[in-house]
Design a protein around this motif. Sequence first.
Motif, PDB file in Angstrom:
ATOM      1  N   TYR A  19       0.830  -1.309  -0.083  1.00 11.90           N
ATOM      2  CA  TYR A  19      -0.134   0.074   0.024  1.00 11.90           C
ATOM      3  C   TYR A  19       0.898   1.452  -0.005  1.00 11.90           C
ATOM      4  N   ARG A  20       0.512   2.219  -0.527  1.00  5.52           N
ATOM      5  CA  ARG A  20       0.741   3.762  -0.395  1.00  5.52           C
ATOM      6  C   ARG A  20      -0.027   4.641   0.371  1.00  5.52           C
ATOM      7  N   VAL A  21       0.328   5.254   1.404  1.00  2.00           N
ATOM      8  CA  VAL A  21      -0.331   6.067   2.231  1.00  2.00           C
ATOM      9  C   VAL A  21       0.223   7.562   1.837  1.00  2.00           C
ATOM     10  N   THR A  22      -0.830   8.416   1.459  1.00  2.00           N
ATOM     11  CA  THR A  22      -0.783   9.627   0.934  1.00  2.00           C
ATOM     12  C   THR A  22      -1.551  10.603   1.864  1.00  2.00           C
ATOM     13  N   VAL A  23      -1.005  11.861   2.123  1.00  2.00           N
ATOM     14  CA  VAL A  23      -1.835  12.970   2.693  1.00  2.00           C
ATOM     15  C   VAL A  23      -1.760  14.048   1.809  1.00  2.00           C
ATOM     16  N   ASP A  24      -2.859  14.738   1.228  1.00  2.00           N
ATOM     17  CA  ASP A  24      -2.847  16.046   0.391  1.00  2.00           C
ATOM     18  C   ASP A  24      -2.850  17.072   1.367  1.00  2.00           C
ATOM     19  N   GLU A  25      -1.509  17.455   1.752  1.00  2.00           N
ATOM     20  CA  GLU A  25      -1.499  18.670   2.746  1.00  2.00           C
ATOM     21  C   GLU A  25      -1.834  19.971   2.044  1.00  2.00           C
ATOM     22  N   SER A  26      -1.401  19.954   0.736  1.00  2.00           N
ATOM     23  CA  SER A  26      -1.785  21.185   0.039  1.00  2.00           C
ATOM     24  C   SER A  26      -3.123  21.652  -0.061  1.00  2.00           C
ATOM     25  N   ALA A  27      -3.827  20.574   0.286  1.00  2.00           N
ATOM     26  CA  ALA A  27      -5.399  20.726  -0.018  1.00  2.00           C
ATOM     27  C   ALA A  27      -6.122  21.146   1.358  1.00  2.00           C
ATOM     28  N   LEU A  28      -5.156  20.979   2.620  1.00  2.00           N
ATOM     29  CA  LEU A  28      -5.695  21.282   3.879  1.00  2.00           C
ATOM     30  C   LEU A  28      -6.385  22.717   4.029  1.00  2.00           C
ATOM     31  N   PRO A  29      -7.312  22.974   4.868  1.00  2.00           N
ATOM     32  CA  PRO A  29      -7.899  24.142   5.020  1.00  2.00           C
ATOM     33  C   PRO A  29      -6.963  25.067   5.771  1.00  2.00           C
ATOM     34  N   THR A  30      -7.234  26.307   5.784  1.00  2.00           N
ATOM     35  CA  THR A  30      -6.467  27.282   6.613  1.00  2.00           C
ATOM     36  C   THR A  30      -6.756  27.113   8.217  1.00  2.00           C
ATOM     37  N   GLY A  31      -5.413  26.808   8.803  1.00  2.00           N
ATOM     38  CA  GLY A  31      -5.562  26.585  10.212  1.00  2.00           C
ATOM     39  C   GLY A  31      -5.741  25.230  10.625  1.00  2.00           C
ATOM     40  N   VAL A  32      -5.376  24.295   9.748  1.00  2.00           N
ATOM     41  CA  VAL A  32      -4.967  23.133  10.132  1.00  2.00           C
ATOM     42  C   VAL A  32      -3.665  22.399   9.555  1.00  2.00           C
ATOM     43  N   THR A  33      -3.070  21.893  10.507  1.00  2.00           N
ATOM     44  CA  THR A  33      -1.783  21.199  10.045  1.00  2.00           C
ATOM     45  C   THR A  33      -1.874  19.648  10.303  1.00  2.00           C
ATOM     46  N   CYS A  34      -1.074  19.037   9.812  1.00  2.00           N
ATOM     47  CA  CYS A  34      -0.831  17.527   9.693  1.00  2.00           C
ATOM     48  C   CYS A  34       0.460  17.434  10.369  1.00  2.00           C
TER      49      CYS A  34
END
Length: 298
Positions: free
Chosen positions: A279-294
């Motif tokens: 499996y490959r796990v990805t998080v699209d951090e560029s699409a995170l709403p303002t005020g949310v960090t990962c």
Amino acid sequence: MSESIKNRYEFVILFEVENGNPNGDPDAGNMPRVDPETGLGLVTDVCLKRKIRNYVETVKEDADGYRIYIKDGVPLNRSDAEAYETLGVTDKTVKEKKKADSHLDEKIRDWMCANFYDIRTFGAVMTTFVKAALNCGQVRGPVQLGFARSVEPVMPQEVTITRVAITTEADAEKKGTEMGRKYIIPYGLYRCEGYVSANLARKTTGFSEEDLELLWQAILNMFEHDHSAARGKMAVRELIIFKHDCELGCAPAWKLFESVKVERTDKDDTAPARSYGDYRVTVDESALPTGVTCRRMV
């Protein structure tokens, strides 16, 4: 007690099982739980909370403020009674005490939250006394988990085993072995989503930053001290945490969960997965709403 958390969180847990039974279903002879419509494996929130409680109990060893309320061999009434004894209340005097102190119910609840980590975290129903006048109330915890669901359908297998432990004297005279069985899933990657409410932490239980860090560590290690014949190779492979910069949050939880993608590495995914590397796990951090960090923890 430390100050309660200031930020809302959502999180995703990815854990795997190999040749084991992650959560037996008592309604199906203890076979691994499976969604009959999709074939996806299931693990209940209660099962995962048990692992978290066990880890905290293992590392804290009933230290002040980190006792476990729901535990094996300890009646809930016994723990409830401690709050009353500490505050000098009995079943005979509780009505008078409540008339004299309108905040007594809150004091009892706060004592339970301060002393028991799992109440502070998950909440609890503490109305267990036969005598209705004696109860510690109900607490809605700031941390909530959903059911874990496998990323792909799983195929439970029944494995027949031979054992030399004969059950009765009569059977021992006739045979030297007996047949048994156990259920396994050859491999499954499960995904669980959870929530942490800073609002409930502040208003109700006092769940603190120290409690939060302990929760993350408990999640990452909840299978490390829980190995058994049925769960020999289970592991949390990743914990993905979304932190809002305020108490009430900056975006709906579903939008954050949708940014986490779990996909097969091989385009030809007709063969069943047999390891986390499939499996490959990805998080699209560029699409995170303002005020949310990962934050990603492994």
